[in-house]
Design a protein around this motif. Structure first.
Motif, PDB file in Angstrom:
ATOM      1  N   PHE A 102      -0.299   8.039   5.868  1.00 13.47           N
ATOM      2  CA  PHE A 102       1.064   8.012   5.342  1.00 13.47           C
ATOM      3  C   PHE A 102       1.524   9.441   5.068  1.00 13.47           C
ATOM      4  O   PHE A 102       2.632   9.836   5.438  1.00 13.47           O
ATOM      5  N   TYR A 103       0.663  10.223   4.430  1.00  8.36           N
ATOM      6  CA  TYR A 103       0.974  11.640   4.169  1.00  8.36           C
ATOM      7  C   TYR A 103       0.282  12.469   5.246  1.00  8.36           C
ATOM      8  O   TYR A 103      -0.678  13.192   4.976  1.00  8.36           O
ATOM      9  N   ARG A 108      -5.338  17.396   7.316  1.00  3.14           N
ATOM     10  CA  ARG A 108      -6.052  16.179   6.902  1.00  3.14           C
ATOM     11  C   ARG A 108      -6.630  15.461   8.116  1.00  3.14           C
ATOM     12  O   ARG A 108      -7.761  14.996   8.094  1.00  3.14           O
ATOM     13  N   ARG A 142       3.360   7.027   9.232  1.00  8.54           N
ATOM     14  CA  ARG A 142       2.505   5.904   9.624  1.00  8.54           C
ATOM     15  C   ARG A 142       2.906   5.328  10.982  1.00  8.54           C
ATOM     16  O   ARG A 142       2.160   4.562  11.576  1.00  8.54           O
ATOM     17  N   ASP A 180      -6.984  -5.322   0.356  1.00  7.38           N
ATOM     18  CA  ASP A 180      -6.142  -4.844  -0.749  1.00  7.38           C
ATOM     19  C   ASP A 180      -6.507  -5.609  -2.016  1.00  7.38           C
ATOM     20  O   ASP A 180      -6.424  -6.836  -2.053  1.00  7.38           O
TER      21      ASP A 180
HETATM   22  O1  PTJ Z   1      -4.276   8.677   3.236  1.00  4.37           O
HETATM   23  P1  PTJ Z   1      -2.818   8.323   3.322  1.00  4.37           P
HETATM   24  O2  PTJ Z   1      -1.944   9.539   3.501  1.00  4.37           O
HETATM   25  O3  PTJ Z   1      -2.524   7.312   4.387  1.00  4.37           O
HETATM   26  O4  PTJ Z   1      -2.354   7.677   1.922  1.00  4.37           O
HETATM   27  C1  PTJ Z   1      -3.031   6.549   1.471  1.00  4.37           C
HETATM   28  C2  PTJ Z   1      -2.469   5.969   0.157  1.00  4.37           C
HETATM   29  C3  PTJ Z   1      -3.554   5.029  -0.380  1.00  4.37           C
HETATM   30  C4  PTJ Z   1      -2.215   7.088  -0.828  1.00  4.37           C
HETATM   31  C5  PTJ Z   1      -1.156   5.200   0.447  1.00  4.37           C
HETATM   32  O5  PTJ Z   1      -1.422   4.239   1.429  1.00  4.37           O
HETATM   33  C6  PTJ Z   1      -0.622   4.544  -0.801  1.00  4.37           C
HETATM   34  O6  PTJ Z   1       0.157   5.124  -1.547  1.00  4.37           O
HETATM   35  O7  PTJ Z   1      -1.066   3.308  -1.047  1.00  4.37           O
HETATM   36  P2  PTJ Z   1      -0.603   2.375  -2.285  1.00  4.37           P
HETATM   37  O8  PTJ Z   1       0.832   1.997  -2.144  1.00  4.37           O
HETATM   38  O9  PTJ Z   1      -1.046   2.976  -3.573  1.00  4.37           O
HETATM   39  O10 PTJ Z   1      -1.437   1.081  -1.999  1.00  4.37           O
HETATM   40  C7  PTJ Z   1      -2.823   1.062  -1.965  1.00  4.37           C
HETATM   41  C8  PTJ Z   1      -3.303  -0.358  -2.263  1.00  4.37           C
HETATM   42  O11 PTJ Z   1      -4.718  -0.366  -2.123  1.00  4.37           O
HETATM   43  C9  PTJ Z   1      -2.993  -0.818  -3.703  1.00  4.37           C
HETATM   44  O12 PTJ Z   1      -2.487  -2.140  -3.673  1.00  4.37           O
HETATM   45  C10 PTJ Z   1      -4.362  -0.814  -4.410  1.00  4.37           C
HETATM   46  O13 PTJ Z   1      -4.488  -1.855  -5.344  1.00  4.37           O
HETATM   47  C11 PTJ Z   1      -5.314  -1.030  -3.234  1.00  4.37           C
HETATM   48  N1  PTJ Z   1      -6.630  -0.415  -3.443  1.00  4.37           N
HETATM   49  C12 PTJ Z   1      -6.915   0.748  -4.078  1.00  4.37           C
HETATM   50  N2  PTJ Z   1      -8.231   1.005  -4.045  1.00  4.37           N
HETATM   51  C13 PTJ Z   1      -8.804  -0.015  -3.357  1.00  4.37           C
HETATM   52  C14 PTJ Z   1      -7.780  -0.923  -2.964  1.00  4.37           C
HETATM   53  N3  PTJ Z   1      -8.030  -2.023  -2.245  1.00  4.37           N
HETATM   54  C15 PTJ Z   1      -9.319  -2.246  -1.901  1.00  4.37           C
HETATM   55  N4  PTJ Z   1     -10.348  -1.425  -2.238  1.00  4.37           N
HETATM   56  C16 PTJ Z   1     -10.127  -0.311  -2.960  1.00  4.37           C
HETATM   57  N5  PTJ Z   1     -11.158   0.493  -3.294  1.00  4.37           N
END
Ligand code: PTJ
Length: 248
Positions: A102-103, A108, A142, A180
């Motif tokens: 996403f970023y 990276r 993405r 998720d």
């Molecule tokens: O690496 P990038 O640039 O692609 O960025 C990735 C992130 C994770 C920062 C980006 O996709 C993001 O902002 O994600 P969100 O909107 O915070 O969503 C991540 C989801 O994953 C949330 O619903 C969390 O509850 C879930 N989550 C977090 N850690 C885990 C998880 N699900 C399963 N296993 C985990 N360890």
């Protein structure tokens, strides 16, 4: 150094992995926030794989075995928490692995590419050297898609994503398997199959199921695989996942 006797040892170990990934430059800073959100949901489901998640894992493996071009999508968090496990799953299910951030920054992508190659996974898709296609109607980095990977994939595993891609990929006719911990996230609702479990438990469980299916010959039994897929309802599974959250 975290003492092994610490009651939150496993959880602190995962925090360390995420912190190190940020220091090493391949985790998005928002990845720390995403991890914290995941931790909270994991706490609520008791930090274990529920029967509901296990059912979703079985349906996911069956779907991957039925696929023509299955792709496992990896981002910063997935790499930090489960790089070896993702490689094992790709080997067990004959899937491709593609970087999708996403970023997205070239730095990276370069670090993540190097990490996979160091572990012997040479053909990582979605890298800096590849001319990438773009998924229509997706207005974030993405949208980048490898021609031989996510652009043409019929089944994709998308762990730990924010909510903008799953819906569009489903609209494009793909079967999307999300991992998720948040059962009410947009990704969870929009995906074909959502595994509400921690990636560090879900991916090894998928590999175990995949190997069991292979050893018993079920991996080659189309009727058996289709039955598992047809008996699975993501809506029902998400309801059961929500019910597994106990506030005591
Ligand atoms: O690496 P990038 O640039 O692609 O960025 C990735 C992130 C994770 C920062 C980006 O996709 C993001 O902002 O994600 P969100 O909107 O915070 O969503 C991540 C989801 O994953 C949330 O619903 C969390 O509850 C879930 N989550 C977090 N850690 C885990 C998880 N699900 C399963 N296993 C985990 N360890």
């Amino acid at each position: 150094m975290i003492p092994k006797t610490h009651p939150r040892y496993e959880s602190l170990l995962l925090r360390d992995k995420v912190k190190n990934a940020l220091k090493e430059g391949y985790l998005a800073d928002s990845g720390m926030i995403a991890h914290g959100r995941g931790e909270a949901f994991d706490y609520l489901i008791g930090e274990k794989t529920t029967e509901t998640a296990k059912k979703a894992c079985e349906a996911a493996v069956a779907t991957i075995y039925l696929a023509k071009n299955p792709v496992l999508s990896v981002n910063g968090n997935t790499t930090a928490l489960a790089i070896d496990e993702i490689i094992e799953l790709a080997k067990a299910t004959n899937s491709k692995i593609e970087i999708n951030l996403f970023y997205r920054t070239p730095e990276r992508v370069e670090i993540i590419t190097k990490m996979f190659k160091e572990r012997g996974w040479e053909k990582i898709l979605g890298g800096n050297d590849e001319e990438l296609a773009y998924i229509d109607n997706l207005n974030s980095p993405r949208a980048t898609a490898s021609e031989e990977g996510s652009y043409t994939a019929d089944v994709m595993l998308v762990p730990l994503e924010d909510g903008d891609r799953a819906e569009i990929l489903v609209q494009n006719g793909k079967k999307i398997i999300a991992i998720d911990l948040n059962p009410v996230s947009r990704t969870a609702k929009m995906s074909t199959i959502t595994i509400v479990d921690n990636i560090v438990r879900a991916v090894p469980l998928m590999t175990k199921i995949a190997n069991e299916f292979k050893e018993s010959g079920k991996a080659y039994d189309k009727e058996f695989l289709e039955k598992i897929v047809n008996n699975f309802s993501n809506e029902e599974n998400l309801k059961d996942s929500l019910a597994a959250i106990e506030l005591k």
